[in-house]
Design a protein around this motif. Structure first.
Motif, PDB file in Angstrom:
ATOM      1  N   ALA A 122      -0.150   3.776 -13.231  1.00  0.00           N
ATOM      2  CA  ALA A 122      -0.256   4.692 -11.878  1.00  0.00           C
ATOM      3  C   ALA A 122      -1.635   4.756 -11.646  1.00  0.00           C
ATOM      4  CB  ALA A 122       0.259   6.048 -12.169  1.00  0.00           C
ATOM      5  N   LEU A 123      -2.590   4.266 -12.495  1.00  0.00           N
ATOM      6  CA  LEU A 123      -4.066   4.378 -12.272  1.00  0.00           C
ATOM      7  C   LEU A 123      -4.383   3.378 -11.112  1.00  0.00           C
ATOM      8  CD1 LEU A 123      -6.891   5.361 -13.247  1.00  0.00           C
ATOM      9  CD2 LEU A 123      -6.942   3.269 -14.792  1.00  0.00           C
TER      10      LEU A 123
ATOM     11  N   ALA B 211      -3.150  10.336  -3.078  1.00  0.00           N
ATOM     12  CA  ALA B 211      -3.793  10.172  -4.116  1.00  0.00           C
ATOM     13  C   ALA B 211      -3.987  11.441  -4.927  1.00  0.00           C
ATOM     14  CB  ALA B 211      -4.899   9.232  -3.979  1.00  0.00           C
ATOM     15  N   ALA B 212      -4.098  11.419  -6.434  1.00  0.00           N
ATOM     16  CA  ALA B 212      -4.529  12.488  -7.302  1.00  0.00           C
ATOM     17  C   ALA B 212      -5.868  12.290  -7.815  1.00  0.00           C
ATOM     18  CB  ALA B 212      -3.151  12.570  -7.995  1.00  0.00           C
ATOM     19  N   LEU B 213      -6.797  13.055  -7.725  1.00  0.00           N
ATOM     20  CA  LEU B 213      -7.912  12.846  -8.384  1.00  0.00           C
ATOM     21  C   LEU B 213      -8.172  13.572  -9.507  1.00  0.00           C
ATOM     22  CD1 LEU B 213     -10.149  12.312  -5.073  1.00  0.00           C
ATOM     23  CD2 LEU B 213      -9.015  10.738  -6.303  1.00  0.00           C
ATOM     24  N   THR B 214      -8.687  13.182 -10.620  1.00  0.00           N
ATOM     25  CA  THR B 214      -9.161  13.995 -11.650  1.00  0.00           C
ATOM     26  C   THR B 214     -10.395  13.590 -12.334  1.00  0.00           C
ATOM     27  OG1 THR B 214      -8.304  14.995 -13.789  1.00  0.00           O
ATOM     28  CG2 THR B 214      -7.706  12.738 -13.227  1.00  0.00           C
TER      29      THR B 214
ATOM     30  N   ALA C 230       1.274   7.083  -7.137  1.00  0.00           N
ATOM     31  CA  ALA C 230       2.658   6.395  -7.387  1.00  0.00           C
ATOM     32  C   ALA C 230       2.860   5.564  -6.032  1.00  0.00           C
ATOM     33  CB  ALA C 230       3.701   7.420  -7.801  1.00  0.00           C
ATOM     34  N   ALA C 231       4.007   4.480  -6.115  1.00  0.00           N
ATOM     35  CA  ALA C 231       4.171   3.866  -5.106  1.00  0.00           C
ATOM     36  C   ALA C 231       5.623   4.453  -4.235  1.00  0.00           C
ATOM     37  CB  ALA C 231       4.466   2.615  -5.312  1.00  0.00           C
ATOM     38  N   ASP C 232       6.393   5.122  -5.033  1.00  0.00           N
ATOM     39  CA  ASP C 232       7.616   6.159  -4.582  1.00  0.00           C
ATOM     40  C   ASP C 232       7.854   7.431  -4.579  1.00  0.00           C
ATOM     41  OD1 ASP C 232       7.515   6.237  -7.209  1.00  0.00           O
ATOM     42  OD2 ASP C 232       9.384   5.333  -7.534  1.00  0.00           O
ATOM     43  N   ARG C 233       6.445   8.258  -4.861  1.00  0.00           N
ATOM     44  CA  ARG C 233       6.724   9.546  -4.860  1.00  0.00           C
ATOM     45  C   ARG C 233       5.158  10.129  -5.013  1.00  0.00           C
ATOM     46  NH1 ARG C 233       7.023   7.893  -9.797  1.00  0.00           N
ATOM     47  NH2 ARG C 233       6.158   9.162 -11.595  1.00  0.00           N
ATOM     48  N   THR C 234       5.330  11.493  -4.461  1.00  0.00           N
ATOM     49  CA  THR C 234       3.964  12.314  -4.886  1.00  0.00           C
ATOM     50  C   THR C 234       3.763  12.631  -6.467  1.00  0.00           C
ATOM     51  OG1 THR C 234       4.106  13.049  -2.636  1.00  0.00           O
ATOM     52  CG2 THR C 234       2.627  14.233  -4.205  1.00  0.00           C
ATOM     53  N   LEU C 235       2.819  12.481  -6.949  1.00  0.00           N
ATOM     54  CA  LEU C 235       2.654  12.729  -8.375  1.00  0.00           C
ATOM     55  C   LEU C 235       2.590  14.181  -8.476  1.00  0.00           C
ATOM     56  CD1 LEU C 235       0.354   9.804  -9.580  1.00  0.00           C
ATOM     57  CD2 LEU C 235       2.731  10.146  -9.952  1.00  0.00           C
ATOM     58  N   THR C 236       3.083  14.546  -9.530  1.00  0.00           N
ATOM     59  CA  THR C 236       3.036  16.154  -9.922  1.00  0.00           C
ATOM     60  C   THR C 236       1.668  16.338 -10.746  1.00  0.00           C
ATOM     61  OG1 THR C 236       4.323  15.919 -11.900  1.00  0.00           O
ATOM     62  CG2 THR C 236       5.541  16.438  -9.797  1.00  0.00           C
TER      63      THR C 236
ATOM     64  N   PHE D 173       0.861  -1.195  -0.085  1.00  0.00           N
ATOM     65  CA  PHE D 173       0.057   0.250  -0.015  1.00  0.00           C
ATOM     66  C   PHE D 173       0.994   1.266  -0.101  1.00  0.00           C
ATOM     67  CE2 PHE D 173      -2.539   3.396   2.071  1.00  0.00           C
ATOM     68  CZ  PHE D 173      -3.425   3.310   1.346  1.00  0.00           C
ATOM     69  N   SER D 174       0.578   1.969  -0.902  1.00  0.00           N
ATOM     70  CA  SER D 174       1.526   3.323  -1.137  1.00  0.00           C
ATOM     71  C   SER D 174       0.859   4.403   0.292  1.00  0.00           C
ATOM     72  CB  SER D 174       1.350   4.201  -2.425  1.00  0.00           C
ATOM     73  OG  SER D 174       2.011   5.238  -2.295  1.00  0.00           O
ATOM     74  N   THR D 175       1.880   4.863   0.625  1.00  0.00           N
ATOM     75  CA  THR D 175       1.641   5.878   1.681  1.00  0.00           C
ATOM     76  C   THR D 175       1.644   7.365   1.164  1.00  0.00           C
ATOM     77  OG1 THR D 175       3.774   6.109   2.233  1.00  0.00           O
ATOM     78  CG2 THR D 175       2.680   4.702   3.553  1.00  0.00           C
TER      79      THR D 175
END
Length: 856
Positions: free
Chosen positions: A796-797, A767-770, A826-832, A762-764
């Motif tokens: 990434a979805l 999430a990015a919503l669009t 993303a599992a390793d970073r915050t998405l831009t 589980f990624s910590t």
């Protein structure tokens, strides 16, 4: 079968001080089931009374009540001072002057029922006028006991009011009643029960006295002529293989039966009738051999035993005229050769034309051995069960007819006068069974207890079998006794082992706790079934179980198209109900009955599911061979047997009607709809971690063409269908409008879920919503749009959800707007923002290319 202890003691030695309970327990120890215990439990004054007068009134409930005045004489236990007693009675089958049985205050009836003077219907009742079941004499409660009708007028000639009815009816003696299983027909006699009790006591020497061991004359040419002629339609088995006839002349048939015989017949649950009938019944109860007595002077020719001819009828002793079947075995009077007379149904019941009457002086006694199958079929065909048929259809000792006829003849002469005719008819075509070569040690192997060789042989001999040494070491040749037809078969070794274990004592077989083998737990299929049931129960559905039998016209009512393989159903050869002769080909086919039953009983909101097998032959069934029971079927036979068994996939059916959400203070409710069924199937798939694809299916009965979803695996394998049932189907099945349902294949889900599921960390990161809104043609399924978005969005979805559908203003005709929410993580970073926009644009591009979607 009943047996008074005093009668039982004549044939075997009872244990000192043995009570009815003790004797019954002993019989249980050798495998007989205790049914009841009669007599010996009545205390206090039970007397003969004479009805002097009565006043009858009708109560408010319409029940007639009689206020009687009864002469009960002077009884020592309750001084009545010669006064007549007033007794209230609800029966109406007696008249003034009748002798009845009266229980007075202070007495205790069977079951601990204490009698006292009490007020009833506004008057004091000083006791009770008794029915048969109230004093343990029988099971009749239709009316009270009228002694002349029970015992006969001649048998109560010297009875006076106040006489002890306990002694008169033999109620002071204990009578045991045992339940006789079909394989133990010899126990339908006091002789058989005495033998079993003797076995229970260890079979002591001299402890059993066989009443059938009496001297009997040999058959001769001067006996009454009898002809056995039978076409043997029952598999080549003759209906009668032994017929004994004896003649007693100069009998006073009107003479009363002796009091001891009357009492024993009453103790056996029967009614004394006349001397001839009582004698034949007494001998039948003693030896287990049914007899029949004829008025010899009514017979004009030889007796012929034959099958019935078309159109023949017979008025039996119960005054019922019966149309005879060609398989019925008959006893007939050949007459003068031109026409014969039917005398009775062999082994079932005699006819009224030749019964013994008070004027009879010459009696012909019949003691025969009839085929059990023939008697059983005749008894069931005419729905006529008699004491004789109950014995013959279980198997009667073919060696006992001569002894039974001799005993009956002696009793008739002793109590009715006359003389026994020297002519003896004994047509004996019986054959003794061949000896069976029994391996003595096999008994120990079957039972699991070490029985010494001498013990096995002794038990078999005590059972009445003939045991001889065999030329083969370790074997003996065993010939079963004549009264045990259940021990005559191709391989009776297990039967003999059971007899040895039974007589030696089941209590001597040790109780050994089995050592469990190392198990593997539940199989994968069992786990899947539990998950499916738990998922549906968690979604609010109730599990039910229905019979898998359906009606002939159900396929038509469910609007299954011609050629649909669900129309190919297995038809039962012997269905439980002629209205439901087919095995179901879908679970919904039988589940609709459960839903309809619940709705008809006032349940408006119902949600059900059932998991079970369906039967899909897929075409004409192959005919299975009938293998021999003497051994294991051969390999080819097994293959043919399995090939004849139809496919039986496991399915889950779901049905719901009424409200999915109840209305209340929180707001309006919501009726169930087709999407609830899709959601239920998706919940099951999610619980099994099996991805499924939902698409529209416009042509799959019994669902509504526009409200049916096809659920399939990713590779296209169909899992099932869900949606709203067709309105015409609902009308035909008498179900509420808008009923919804689903059916899925559990076997498909079992195979699909039998794989290792890779756990994803589980990624910590957030999430990015669009959100996107796509314009598509109305004929494009939303599932195709979602699949295209998933393909284009990339790894990434995390999720796609449809949250709005719009058709109307500013939307081109023939199109609709679908609004989706895409979740990226993303599992390793915050998405831009740029990355998320890129993923979104790629998803839209894929949808545009695949289904022609246009972003709004």
């Amino acid at each position: 079968m009943r047996a008074p202890l005093t009668w039982l003691a004549e044939y075997t030695d009872l244990a000192p001080g043995a009570t009815g309970v003790d004797v019954a327990a002993s019989l249980v120890s050798v495998g007989l089931e205790e049914e009841d215990l009669h007599g010996g439990d009545i205390t206090g004054p039970l007397v003969v009374g004479r009805v002097l007068e009565f006043e009858e009134t009708i109560q408010k409930n319409g029940k007639p009540i009689r206020f009687c005045v009864v002469d009960v004489g002077h009884h020592g236990q309750m001084v009545t001072e010669g006064k007549h007693q007033e007794i209230v009675c609800g029966a109406t089958n007696f008249e003034v002057g009748d002798l009845v049985v009266v229980v007075l205050p202070g007495a205790v009836l069977p079951g601990g029922f204490q009698i006292s003077a009490r007020k009833t219907y506004g008057r004091i009742s000083n006791g009770m006028i008794c029915a048969e079941d109230e004093i343990g004499l029988g099971h009749d409660h239709a009316g009270i006991i009228v002694l002349p009708r029970l015992l006969g007028e001649e048998h109560v000639a010297g009875v006076q009011p106040g006489d002890d009815a306990i002694a008169l009816l033999g109620l002071g003696e204990e009578t045991i009643e045992a339940n006789v299983t079909p394989d133990r027909g010899y126990c339908f006699s006091v002789r058989g029960l005495a033998r079993e009790y003797w076995h229970s006591q260890g079979s002591p020497a001299g402890g059993f006295r066989d009443p059938a061991h009496i001297e009997t004359p040999m058959g001769n040419d001067t006996g009454f002529p009898v002809v056995l002629t039978d076409e043997a339609p029952l598999g080549g088995v003759d209906g009668c293989d032994r017929f004994v006839a004896r003649v007693v002349r100069g009998v006073d048939a009107s003479a009363p039966s002796p009091a001891w015989m009357q009492k024993r017949i009453a103790q056996m649950g029967m009614r004394p009738i006349s001397l001839a009938v009582d004698v034949t019944n007494y001998v039948m109860m003693a030896l287990g051999q049914p007899l029949h007595a004829y008025d010899l002077d009514t017979l004009t020719g030889p007796i012929v035993v034959r099958r019935a001819r078309p159109g023949e009828t017979l008025t039996t002793l119960d005054d019922v005229e019966r149309s005879l079947d060609p398989e019925d075995l008959l006893i007939t009077d050949a007459g003068d050769g031109e026409a014969d007379t039917v005398l009775g149904l062999a082994g079932v019941m005699g006819g009224a034309s030749s019964e013994v009457r008070d004027s009879t002086t010459n009696v012909l006694i019949e003691a025969a051995h009839f085929d059990p199958t023939s008697v059983a079929r005749t008894s069931r065909r005419h729905r006529l069960v008699s004491e004789a048929s109950k014995r013959f259809e279980r198997g009667v000792d073919p060696a006992v007819p001569a002894a039974a006829a001799e005993m009956a003849a002696r009793l008739l002469v002793e109590h009715g006068g006359g003389r026994i005719d020297p002519g003896v008819t004994d047509l004996d075509q019986t054959t003794r069974p061949a000896p069976y070569r029994l391996e003595v040690d096999e008994t120990s192997r079957i039972v699991g207890v070490e029985y010494p060789r001498e013990r096995v042989i002794q038990i078999l001999r005590d059972l009445g079998a003939e045991v001889a040494e065999s030329p083969e070491e370790g074997f003996v040749d065993v010939r079963p006794p004549s009264w045990r037809p259940d021990l005559v078969n191709d391989s009776p070794a297990p039967d003999y082992a059971e007899e040895v274990a039974r007589i030696d004592g089941y209590n001597n077989i040790p109780s050994v706790t089995p050592t469990p083998s190392e198990g593997r737990g539940l199989t994968h299929g069992q786990k899947v079934r539990r998950v499916v049931a738990d998922a549906l129960a968690g979604a609010g559905f109730t599990e039910v179980l229905s019979y898998p039998f359906v009606a002939d016209d159900l396929a038509d009512r469910m609007m299954l198209p011609p050629g649909d393989d669900r129309r190919l159903a297995v038809r039962l050869a012997n269905p439980l109900s002629e209205e439901r002769p087919l095995m179901r080909t879908s679970v919904l086919a039988s589940l609709v009955d459960v839903l309809r039953r619940n709705v008809s009983r006032g349940h408006k909101d119902v949600a059900l599911f059932e998991m079970g097998l369906v039967f899909r032959p897929g075409g004409p069934l192959r005919r299975a061979p009938i293998p021999s029971v003497s051994g294991r079927p051969s390999g080819p036979d097994l293959e043919q047997l399995y090939a004849a068994v139809p496919a039986q996939p496991r399915r889950v059916g779901v049905l719901a009607t009424g409200s999915a959400e109840q209305a209340g203070w929180w707001g309006a409710g919501r009726p169930v709809e087709w999407s609830d069924m899709v959601a239920a199937v998706e919940a099951v798939a999610a619980a099994l971690v099996v991805p499924v694809v939902v698409t529209a299916d416009a042509d799959h009965a019994p669902w509504h063409p526009g409200r049916c979803a096809r659920i399939a695996l990713a590779d296209g394998t169909v899992v099932g269908h869900a949606g709203e049932l067709h309105p015409k189907v609902l009308t035909a099945l008498d179900l509420p409008p808008r009923t919804v349902g689903a059916e899925i294949d559990v076997d498909v889900l079992t195979v699909a879920s039998d794989r290792a599921v890779q756990a994803v960390s589980f990624s910590t990161f957030p999430a990015a919503l669009t959100d996107i809104a796509l314009l598509v043609r109305t004929d494009v399924p939303a599932g195709d749009v979602e699949a295209a978005l998933r393909r284009g969005a990339g790894e990434a979805l995390e999720g796609v959800s449809l949250f709005d559908v719009y058709e109307g203003e500013r939307i081109e005709a023939g199109h609709r707007s679908l609004a989706y929410r895409l979740t990226f993580r993303a599992a390793d970073r915050t998405l831009t923002t740029e990355e998320v926009n890129g993923f979104r644009d790629a998803a839209v591009a894929a949808a545009t290319q695949s289904v022609g979607a246009v972003q709004r």
